[in-house]
Design an enzyme around this catalytic site. Structure first.
Site, PDB file in Angstrom:
ATOM      1  N   GLU B  67       0.801  -1.228   0.000  1.00  0.00           N
ATOM      2  CA  GLU B  67       0.000   0.000   0.000  1.00  0.00           C
ATOM      3  C   GLU B  67       0.836   1.281   0.000  1.00  0.00           C
ATOM      4  O   GLU B  67       0.504   2.250  -0.682  1.00  0.00           O
ATOM      5  CB  GLU B  67      -0.974   0.003   1.186  1.00  0.00           C
ATOM      6  CG  GLU B  67      -2.099  -1.019   1.074  1.00  0.00           C
ATOM      7  CD  GLU B  67      -1.646  -2.457   1.358  1.00  0.00           C
ATOM      8  OE1 GLU B  67      -0.528  -2.655   1.872  1.00  0.00           O
ATOM      9  OE2 GLU B  67      -2.429  -3.385   1.070  1.00  0.00           O
ATOM     10  N   HIS B 136     -10.985  -4.413  10.544  1.00  0.00           N
ATOM     11  CA  HIS B 136     -11.604  -4.389   9.213  1.00  0.00           C
ATOM     12  C   HIS B 136     -12.855  -3.507   9.204  1.00  0.00           C
ATOM     13  O   HIS B 136     -13.710  -3.657   8.346  1.00  0.00           O
ATOM     14  CB  HIS B 136     -11.993  -5.811   8.775  1.00  0.00           C
ATOM     15  CG  HIS B 136     -10.918  -6.511   7.981  1.00  0.00           C
ATOM     16  ND1 HIS B 136      -9.594  -6.270   8.163  1.00  0.00           N
ATOM     17  CD2 HIS B 136     -10.996  -7.437   7.007  1.00  0.00           C
ATOM     18  CE1 HIS B 136      -8.888  -7.038   7.331  1.00  0.00           C
ATOM     19  NE2 HIS B 136      -9.714  -7.749   6.617  1.00  0.00           N
TER      20      HIS B 136
END
Lengths: 321, 358
Positions: B67, B136
């Site tokens: 990322e 999450h």
């Protein structure tokens, strides 16, 4: 390709002179920003600047003066930037660690270790997408090799076969921390990077022309769309990590080590070798020195005489319109 | 920017995102789309459907799981003249890219004296429920709203999903574009063509007298349910969909509070040091004399989010929570139990359409 030896010497001498002048004037308290000098490490920036084309991209690190100047960055704008002046390359917003000259493809130096690496890879991606023959050069140090983003970036450049040239100056120290506490015994950086899928090159950085030729081979390889390359070149910074002084008294490295590297100074040995072999004359050297001094003096005069930016400039350019 | 819509078509939020991507890539060949799974069989919940087929693997490509570098690569490509759209299935993963977002994208123009620009979009999906758990499910838009140089966009309706994404892609600044997973299957009419909604303009979803509700993202849906329920009890509200949390449309908020005197802020993030806190703070300062009651915020708890459905019961604010808070804000007993009883699906899914896993 034949090396323009006098030009290479000139470029190295020019960087040395700017850096020494910064060191000399730093205590005047007018250059009020953290400044990381490249004295002792001029070769890589100077040689790369001659090998790269003006429209090739380059990015660099906190220790970026040599790379900026080598790539053809405007000296006046660099010195003015360090003085915090409006004519600085970043209008006084960046200082020594944020140099930019987009006219010559020098896209920026940034202050966080490893931060500019993926940006250089992204510039390489833009070259590939536009189907151009440029390359994107990324100057980095041995400390960058310990940042996760280096692996992510090297991996991506290999997967995508990008025209990226990683140029790693291994100067043995990250601030005061030696390689021994940062990387395992026996680690050879270029060998490890080779295993990531990059074509690698390595040079001791002592012989100026060997180093130049090595970098030329590497850049030619990348420009030929053969994939990314990684060059490891040994180097040594003479002065403290940040600031104008010598710091061997701190004892994180020995005086002997410093003197050993200094004795092998690429600039000085190249100068002597060109003179001894008759490739440059005493009078040409005098001329070179005068030219360097005149340019550097003019840059400092320009910077000192330049205005400070209006205070309101602190609050603009947060967004593009 | 915003053009009169020629034609409208019913579609889901996810389809509207896809429609915006197709439109952007058609209009400008400098737009490209990358991120883990953008061309995989699931196509990021359908939001990247057909892109690779239409525009080729040079402009739509899968990537390594990296990322931070991928964000920086977007910056570099943007400096090289492109308009990258970097897609992330999970917001939580972009925490790995904070250096490039905060020290890189947000600063690049400013720190180099305003001579360049970084036109790129980072799409990231947030959510709640179905066991997403501690890492999450986080809605950390306030982190990015704190950073000068970024724009932070949070659409609620399919129409805005398209209009705001197109505006974000063609904005010359880095934009963090946050999609709530619970909105992906909502549907509505969406203008066709190059439809753009200006960034930084909130929208009145309802107009009323008794209070001002300012909401972000999915909480607008719960607010609409709450206001439908309160219609018969004589309570009406201005409901302002914030749409962007940087910049914030303070004018609309202030205008409404001057009229209603009461403020309720609904945020999908945790309460402390939040966008909701900022709104309460600024309204309390600027509209002090307009207020007739202390402002209230409804946010997620200041806790990590658990996984088990037994533990998430009561964790998520919903329409009945909103009605109860409105009751105390307007000082009137209001009925909310029937609203709570009405829901025919479990508390941890957005509707019967959702069967997990994410």
């Amino acid at each position: 390709m034949k090396i323009n030896k006098k030009e290479l010497l000139f470029r190295m001498a020019r960087i040395r002179k700017v850096e020494e002048t910064i060191a000399e004037k730093y205590s005047e308290q007018e250059m009020r920003c953290p400044t990381h000098l490249s004295i002792g490490q001029e070769l890589v920036g100077a040689a790369a600047g001659m090998i790269l084309q003006p429209n090739d991209y380059a990015v660099s690190t906190h220790r970026g003066h040599a790379h900026y100047l080598g790539k053809g960055g405007d000296m006046n704008a660099m010195v003015a930037e360090i003085y915090g002046k409006v004519d600085g390359c970043a209008r006084g917003r960046g200082g020594s660690m944020h140099l930019v000259d987009q006219k010559v493809g020098f896209m920026g130096t940034t202050a966080i270790v490893g931060n500019s690496i993926p940006v250089g890879v992204g510039l390489g991606l833009s070259i590939k997408m536009a189907n151009e023959t440029r390359v994107s050069a990324i100057f980095l140090g041995d400390g960058c090799i310990e940042e996760g983003v280096f692996y992510e970036s090297a991996n991506f450049s290999a997967v995508q076969n990008l025209p990226v040239v990683f140029i790693c100056e291994n100067n043995l120290y990250s601030v005061y921390s030696p390689l021994a506490v940062r990387q395992p015994k026996g680690r050879v950086i270029n060998e490890m990077v080779h295993s990531l899928g990059l074509k690698t090159f390595v040079e001791e950085g002592e012989n100026v022309e060997d180093t130049y030729n090595c970098m030329l081979d590497a850049v030619t390889f990348a420009r030929g769309r053969n994939g990314p390359v990684f060059i490891e070149i040994s180097a040594y910074r003479w002065r403290e990590h940040c600031g104008p002084n010598y710091d061997n008294d701190l004892a994180y490295r020995t005086e002997e080590e410093f003197l050993d590297w200094k004795a092998r100074d690429p600039l000085d040995t190249y100068r002597k070798s060109l003179l001894e072999t008759g490739q440059i004359s005493e009078s040409e050297l005098c001329e070179l020195d005068e030219k360097v001094c005149a340019e550097v003096d003019a840059a400092f005069e320009f910077a000192v005489n330049s205005d400070f930016p209006d205070n309101a400039e602190a609050y603009i350019d947060e967004y593009a319109p | 920017m915003s053009m009169p819509p020629s034609k409208e078509k019913a579609m889901t939020f996810a389809e509207a995102i896809n429609d915006a991507m197709i439109e952007a890539m058609t209009v400008d060949d400098k737009v490209f789309c990358y991120g883990l799974g953008v061309d995989d069989p699931k196509r990021i919940f359908g939001t990247t459907d057909d892109l690779k087929e239409r525009f080729g693997s040079g402009r739509v490509f899968d990537v390594p799981t990296a990322e931070n570098a991928l964000m920086g690569i977007g910056i570099g490509a943007a400096l090289g003249g492109y308009r990258p759209v970097f897609v992330n299935q999970r917001f939580d993963f972009i925490l790995l890219a904070m250096d490039q977002i905060v020290n890189g994208a947000a600063k690049w123009r400013y720190m180099f004296g305003g001579q360049n620009k970084v036109p790129m979009v980072l799409r990231a999906i947030v959510g709640r429920g179905w066991g997403q758990g501690p890492t999450h499910s986080q809605c950390l838009h306030s982190w990015f709203a704190h950073i000068p140089g970024l724009k932070v966009v949070m659409p609620t309706s399919p129409r805005d999903a398209k209009g705001l994404l197109l505006a974000s892609i063609f904005d010359d600044n880095p934009v963090i574009f946050i999609e709530h997973r619970w909105l992906h299957n909502t549907s509505g009419l969406v203008p066709s063509g190059d439809y753009r909604v200006p960034l930084g303009e909130a929208e009145f979803l309802r107009e009323g007298r008794d209070l001002t509700i300012v909401a972000t993202s999915y909480m607008n849906v719960e607010a609409l349910h709450a206001m439908d329920h309160l219609d018969s009890q004589g309570i009406t509200a201005d409901l302002i969909d914030l749409r962007c949390v940087r910049p914030i449309d303070w004018d609309k908020i202030s205008l409404s509070v001057k009229k209603t005197g009461r403020l309720l802020v609904l945020d999908i993030g945790a309460s402390a040091v939040s966008v909701a806190s900022e709104i309460v703070s600024k309204v309390s300062t600027d509209n002090w004399s307009d207020l007739t009651a202390a402002p209230i915020k409804i946010c997620m708890p200041d806790k990590a989010q658990p996984t088990s459905p037994a533990l998430t019961r009561g964790f998520y604010p919903d329409a009945s929570t909103i009605v109860r808070k409105i009751s105390s804000l307007v000082g009137k007993e209001l009925e909310w139990q029937s609203l709570s009883d009405k829901q025919s699906w479990p508390h941890d899914v957005p509707g019967t359409w959702f069967n997990g896993p994410f």
